[in-house]
Design an enzyme around this catalytic site. Structure first.
Site, PDB file in Angstrom:
ATOM      1  N   ASP A  39      -7.088   4.378  -1.305  1.00  0.00           N
ATOM      2  CA  ASP A  39      -7.199   3.658  -0.213  1.00  0.00           C
ATOM      3  C   ASP A  39      -5.992   4.128   0.920  1.00  0.00           C
ATOM      4  OD1 ASP A  39      -7.868   1.027   1.209  1.00  0.00           O
ATOM      5  OD2 ASP A  39      -5.732   0.397   0.762  1.00  0.00           O
ATOM      6  N   GLU A  82      -9.845   7.851   1.409  1.00  0.00           N
ATOM      7  CA  GLU A  82     -10.195   6.902   2.561  1.00  0.00           C
ATOM      8  C   GLU A  82      -9.361   7.462   3.800  1.00  0.00           C
ATOM      9  OE1 GLU A  82     -10.360   2.427   4.244  1.00  0.00           O
ATOM     10  OE2 GLU A  82      -8.655   3.158   3.064  1.00  0.00           O
TER      11      GLU A  82
END
Length: 543
Positions: free
Chosen positions: A206, A259
């Site tokens: 993330d 990401e």
């Protein structure tokens, strides 16, 4: 070594919304384990789970209070270990989310930092700074939260006085870790090993582009998205080289997917994919592209070139837990990715046709394909969730200007004619945590399984055919000559002679176009006339 991650289809599970076995209205591990056969039969190779860790859920679980345990609403660590074994027995790899940019304000380390006071060593694990202004009443810099408002919150010190400020690029409940501090780096080394030792095959990282912040924390001065001083700094690469050494230390090396929101600059993204860093990273440029053949082709070309330069596979994605579902997005007059378009008029029939065609494109392209739960059912964005039921902090931090992401997180419909559509068991004592539209009775897994023309049936055919005919294909792709508004490409079979291959044709123009010669293997819609392809339709041919 089987580098499965170079060609896999990965299915994203948002645990709270996948399947609820307990009847409390929230998806759980028991529900997921009971549905593993569904994922195997769909034709995916791996499952990625959004965070399931202990969390107050200020941001859907991306505010982690304990990285080494499962939140009780989802299950237990013992159930997680059973899930790993059951998934592997079905031939499915398992990826978890790791959230290294920030944690929960309830994380023990942050609570200890608050108690310790200004200047204490425990505060060095986070970004605590004195404020500006005569009395420290102003934030340390001008950075803005991704969720709206300033990226700083002032704390009350142990003696009761207003004190330092701490950085949070997201919600105030999500303080940012300070990756300049070796203690933080060593802690995440340990977290990775904790899950790798239990059989996890990899991690989705993330906010992978924002861990390293410049020591001076300079003002942003209105820098556009992608060029903020906290994004894509050189120190990130040192972190991921360290992580890669950990992943490669296992007999069957573990993998990472990053990401990285580095829009329009695939060369910057590719730097994270050098052989000693991350294995893969999401290509968000295609997800954000408008429904236009020239734009799609340009994005694909840029991505293929950048990935080839570092020997990494592209990673294609059209949907996830943070963006409007493609059925809704592609049915608008403006098909760009833009959260503020939520509520704009949408033609769901048109959007469905385009989403089906886009599947055939992304499944055809060389590399990795990620799917988001419910994408295979053709679910639209839920745009009428009552304000008092919305949980996304984006909605609350922008006073409702941004409706947030809950519309793509509504629990899945499995069976039946009314909510909860089999998401929860019969006699469940609580409604699903987000309301399901009554119209979804036509979109349940059971209803679509009996319909050969349904989105689910198309996904199953596509994924199984991809495995059968494209896994042995040359990873390269060549564009074929085509009419304006049409994409046509070919992938050859691997082998000494390279004989045979698969041709994709995607018609993004306003009228029907002729198909090239060849046997039709698959089409995104029924073809009304022999040898022609209607608008917003795609086909694979054996040629």
């Amino acid at each position: 070594m089987d580098e499965w991650w170079r060609r896999a289809v990965v299915y994203q599970v948002y645990p709270r919304s996948f399947s609820d076995a307990s009847g409390d209205g929230v998806g759980d591990l028991a529900g997921l384990r009971a549905r593993l056969g569904y994922l195997r039969d769909l034709g995916v190779d791996a499952v990625w789970l959004s965070p399931w860790y202990v969390s107050p859920f200020a941001d859907g679980g991306y505010d982690v209070a304990d990285y080494r345990d499962i939140d009780p609403c989802v299950g237990t660590l013992a159930e997680a270990e059973a899930f790993f074994a059951e998934a592997h027995a079905l031939g499915l790899k398992v990826l978890l989310d790791i959230v290294p940019n920030h944690c929960s304000e309830r994380h023990p380390w942050f609570q200890a930092a608050l108690r310790a006071g200004p200047g204490a060593p425990k505060r060095k694990s986070f970004h605590f700074r004195p404020g500006r202004g005569a009395h420290g009443e102003l934030p340390p810099n001008d950075w803005r939260s991704h969720f709206g408002g300033p990226a700083w919150t002032r704390v009350t010190e142990p003696d009761g006085r207003p004190g330092e400020w701490y950085l949070h690029l997201f919600a105030p409940e999500q303080p940012d870790w300070n990756w300049a501090h070796e203690t933080v780096r060593a802690e995440f080394d340990s977290i990775l090993r904790f899950w790798f030792d239990r059989g996890v095959d990899g991690f989705r990282i993330d906010v992978a582009d924002s861990l390293d912040k410049p020591a001076a924390l300079p003002d942003q001065h209105g820098a556009p998205i992608g060029q903020e001083p906290f994004r894509d700094n050189e120190g990130n690469h040192e972190i991921y080289r360290r992580w890669r050494r950990i992943a490669d230390s296992y007999p069957e090396p573990r993998v990472f997917v990053g990401e990285l929101w580095l829009a329009g600059v695939p060369e910057r993204l590719a730097r994270y994919l050098r052989p000693d860093e991350l294995h893969t990273a999401f290509d968000f440029d295609l997800l954000g592209a408008a429904w236009d053949a020239d734009e799609f082709r340009a994005v694909i070309d840029r991505s293929l070139r950048a990935h080839a330069a570092v020997g990494a596979p592209p990673t294609w994605v059209l949907s996830n837990h943070d963006v409007h579902r493609p059925v809704t997005r592609y049915g608008r007059a403006d098909t760009r990715l833009d959260r503020l378009l939520l509520g704009s008029p949408t033609d769901l029939a048109l959007g469905t046709s385009r989403a089906r065609a886009a599947l055939l494109l992304t499944a055809f392209l060389p590399g990795v394909l990620y799917l988001y739960q419910g994408e295979e059912l053709g679910l639209p964005e839920v745009e009428d969730i009552p304000d008092d039921l919305i949980e996304d902090p984006m909605f609350h931090r922008t006073a409702g200007v941004d409706r947030g992401r809950d519309g793509c997180r509504v629990p899945l419909p499995w069976s039946g004619d009314e909510p909860p559509f089999g998401f929860s068991p019969p006699g469940a004592h609580a409604a699903p945590w987000l309301p399901q539209p009554v119209a979804w009775k036509a979109l349940t897994v059971r209803a679509q399984s009996a319909d050969a023309g349904s989105p689910l049936s198309l996904y199953r055919r596509t994924l199984h055919l991809r495995r059968a005919v494209l896994r042995a294909a040359d990873p390269r792709m060549e564009w074929l000559s085509s009419r304006p508004g049409v994409l046509a490409a070919r992938r050859s079979r691997s082998g000494p002679d390279g004989a045979g291959g698969v041709v994709l044709v995607l018609n993004m123009s306003a009228g029907s176009v002729p198909l090239p010669d060849g046997r039709i293997l698959l089409a995104s819609a029924e073809l009304p006339a022999a040898g022609t392809l209607p608008p917003d339709t795609a086909a694979w041919l054996d040629a």
